[in-house]
Structure formats: structure tokens, C-alpha cells
Design a protein around this motif. Sequence first.
Motif, short mmCIF file in Angstrom:
data_model
loop_
_atom_site.label_atom_id
_atom_site.label_comp_id
_atom_site.label_asym_id
_atom_site.label_seq_id
_atom_site.Cartn_x
_atom_site.Cartn_y
_atom_site.Cartn_z
N TYR A 18 57.31 100.03 59.23
CA TYR A 18 56.08 100.61 58.69
C TYR A 18 54.85 99.90 59.23
N HIS A 131 60.45 99.34 49.33
CA HIS A 131 59.61 100.54 49.24
C HIS A 131 58.36 100.27 48.41
N ARG A 132 58.48 99.44 47.39
CA ARG A 132 57.31 99.12 46.55
C ARG A 132 56.25 98.36 47.35
N THR A 134 55.91 98.38 50.56
CA THR A 134 55.41 99.31 51.58
C THR A 134 54.33 100.21 50.99
N ALA A 135 54.56 100.74 49.81
CA ALA A 135 53.57 101.60 49.16
C ALA A 135 52.31 100.81 48.79
N SER A 136 52.48 99.57 48.37
CA SER A 136 51.34 98.74 47.96
C SER A 136 50.51 98.26 49.15
#
Length: 160
Positions: A18, A131-132, A134-136
Amino acid sequence: MGRTTALRSALKAVFYPYVEARGFILDTSNQPWFTTFRRHQGDKVHVFDIQWDKYGGPRFVLNFGEAPANGLVRQHEPIAPQHIDLCDCQPRLRLQRRRGGTMGCWFQLRRPLWEQFISLSREYRPEEVAHRVTASFAEVETWWATRVQGPHVHGIGHDA
């Protein structure tokens, strides 16, 4: 297998691609507790590192900041942009799962106590944590663009 192996592997599979797609380059000369990434963005170098729990727990935090793209001087020695570390950045900030100064605020496998009761599970899966974060990470990008601190950003530098 170490206590952090699964979480490190999940980050390498989910988070690393990412940030690399956003122009960050992994510094291969890392220490065991820090993994550093850099990118050139206009007249700045954006730097962040993943700081692991020094006691070996499966938890980490992202520290980030920026420095001049043309390099700087540290202790009377010129530092090229590709060698700028987070200690060279002002201000320095931190991305974590919630604001606060304790390690309980860091991204980690263990769920908060209230969430353990609701979910009947003590830990997140490593992929959920990856994933958390990455979203943050969008909050880090927002800070670099606008200097606005999101709900997961916490200042740690002198000028934060």
C-alpha cells in the motif's frame, strides 16, 4: 515462531504494498525495532517508521514527519535525503489506534477489554490489524497535505 511474526508478515503482505504504491521506499538498513520508509514529495522528504515494542510484544506504532528534500546537517555532517531519519524531522507525530501516551494506544493484536467482552475474542487476527493501520494511514497523508491531525494522530515532537 516469535510473538510478532504473524503481525509482521501481515504488514508485509497488506501495508507495505500500500505505501510502496504511494511512492515510499523501504530503507533496508533497519534495526530490529524500527522499519523506516521515505519518499520525496516536492521540496520535502516524508519519513515514517514502524516502531515495534522493544519488549517483543505484538504491537507497534507509526512515527512520522518531514524534512527538507535537499538534505540537512546533523552534528556538523551533511545528511543526504535518502538517509534522513525521523530524528531529523520536526515536528514528529505518531499514528496509533487511539490517542494517548500509553502502549495500550498502539496498534496491536490484543483487543481493548470492552471489545473482548463483546466479541468473545481476546485478539484480532493479524490481517485485521494490518488493514486497520492501512485505513488509518490516510490521516498521515492528510497531515502532510493540510497539517490537520486526525483522530488517530498524536504529536510527539517539540512543534507537534
